[in-house]
Design a protein around this motif. Structure first.
Motif, PDB file in Angstrom:
ATOM      1  N   LYS A   1       0.832  -1.206   0.000  1.00 20.63           N
ATOM      2  CA  LYS A   1       0.000   0.000   0.000  1.00 20.63           C
ATOM      3  C   LYS A   1       0.874   1.266   0.000  1.00 20.63           C
ATOM      4  N   VAL A   2       1.917   1.267   0.813  1.00 17.12           N
ATOM      5  CA  VAL A   2       2.802   2.434   0.899  1.00 17.12           C
ATOM      6  C   VAL A   2       3.577   2.607  -0.407  1.00 17.12           C
TER       7      VAL A   2
ATOM      8  N   GLU B   1       1.200   4.055  -2.898  1.00 15.96           N
ATOM      9  CA  GLU B   1       0.957   5.470  -2.573  1.00 15.96           C
ATOM     10  C   GLU B   1       2.107   6.342  -3.064  1.00 15.96           C
ATOM     11  N   ALA B   2       3.314   5.836  -2.916  1.00 14.23           N
ATOM     12  CA  ALA B   2       4.515   6.590  -3.305  1.00 14.23           C
ATOM     13  C   ALA B   2       4.672   6.659  -4.822  1.00 14.23           C
TER      14      ALA B   2
ATOM     15  N   PHE C   1       9.245   9.881   0.587  1.00 14.79           N
ATOM     16  CA  PHE C   1       7.795   9.759   0.747  1.00 14.79           C
ATOM     17  C   PHE C   1       7.451   9.302   2.160  1.00 14.79           C
TER      18      PHE C   1
ATOM     19  N   ARG D   1       5.468  11.548   5.077  1.00  7.45           N
ATOM     20  CA  ARG D   1       4.183  11.105   5.621  1.00  7.45           C
ATOM     21  C   ARG D   1       4.264  10.754   7.107  1.00  7.45           C
TER      22      ARG D   1
ATOM     23  N   TYR E   1       5.646   8.100   8.289  1.00  6.63           N
ATOM     24  CA  TYR E   1       5.620   6.650   8.470  1.00  6.63           C
ATOM     25  C   TYR E   1       6.921   6.211   9.139  1.00  6.63           C
TER      26      TYR E   1
ATOM     27  N   ASN F   1       4.544   9.344 -12.282  1.00  2.00           N
ATOM     28  CA  ASN F   1       4.360   8.053 -11.647  1.00  2.00           C
ATOM     29  C   ASN F   1       4.932   6.970 -12.561  1.00  2.00           C
TER      30      ASN F   1
END
Length: 188
Positions: free
Chosen positions: A31-32, A35-36, A62, A66, A68, A181
Motif C-alpha cells: 500500500k505504501v 501510494e509513493a 515519501f 508522511r 511513516y 508516476n
C-alpha cells in the motif's frame, strides 16, 4: 560504507531514519509503495544510464514526509557476495558516476522551478582529472586514500554534470525525469 550497501545497527530491532533503508535489502507494505508511485528507475544498463533515477530514495522521502516509520530488523539480513571486481578504484568510480546521475535526477525532480537557473559547471575539473599525467602527479603527491577519494569525487561530479546536460538538451530525458508516476504504462 554506503557504496557497498553495508549497514549494521546492531542486534536489536530499532526505529531508523527511512534514508537508511536501501533497496538491496528491505521490505515495504505494498500500500505504501503504491501510494509513493513506486520506485524511481534505478540499476540501469550502461546504454540506458541517462534514464537512471534515484531508486528507493524517492520512497524514503515519501515515507519521511508522511511520518511513516522505518524499522531495522537484524534477523532480516541478507548476505551478499562482493566480488573482487567491486573492490577496485574503477568500480568505485563507476558507482560514484551513477550516484552523481541519481543525485542530479533527484535535484531536478525536487526543484523543477529552478531547472532553468542551474549554473553549476564542474566540467573543467573533470577534464583535468581525466588527464593521465595529472592523475599520476596527484597520485604521487597525495596519500593513497586521499587520491582514491579524489577520483571517486571527480567521477561523482562527472555523472552529475553528464546527467544534468542530458536533461537540459534532450526533451525525452526531461520528460522521463519529470514523469509523475513510474507505475503507469510507458506510453502515458
Amino acid at each position: 560504507m554506503s557504496y557497498l550497501s553495508i549497514l549494521d545497527f546492531g542486534d536489536h530491532e530499532k526505529e531508523i531514519d527511512p534514508f537508511y533503508v536501501w533497496g538491496c535489502n528491505f521490505s515495504i507494505r505494498k500500500k505504501v509503495l503504491l501510494e509513493a508511485g513506486g520506485f524511481h528507475p534505478d540499476s540501469m544498463p550502461d546504454q540506458l544510464l541517462h534514464l537512471r533515477g534515484d531508486g528507493e530514495s524517492h520512497v524514503s522521502r515519501f515515507i519521511a514526509a508522511r511520518g511513516y516509520g522505518s524499522v531495522y530488523v537484524p534477523s532480516a539480513s541478507v548476505f551478499h557476495f562482493v566480488p573482487k571486481s567491486r573492490m577496485t578504484v574503477d568500480y568505485f568510480r563507476k558507482r560514484a558516476f551513477s550516484q552523481g546521475v541519481s543525485d542530479s535526477y533527484t535535484r531536478l525532480r525536487l526543484n523543477p522551478s529552478d531547472n532553468d537557473k542551474i549554473v553549476m559547471d564542474l566540467r573543467p575539473l573533470g577534464r583535468l582529472m581525466r588527464s593521465a599525467i595529472f592523475r599520476h602527479i596527484l597520485g604521487s603527491l597525495l596519500p593513497a586514500d586521499a587520491f582514491v577519494r579524489a577520483n571517486i569525487d571527480q567521477a561523482y561530479h562527472e555523472g552529475f554534470m553528464w546527467h544534468l546536460h542530458r536533461f537540459l538538451t534532450d526533451g525525452d530525458v526531461r520528460s522521463w525525469v519529470l514523469k509523475e508516476n513510474y507505475l503507469e504504462p510507458l506510453n502515458q
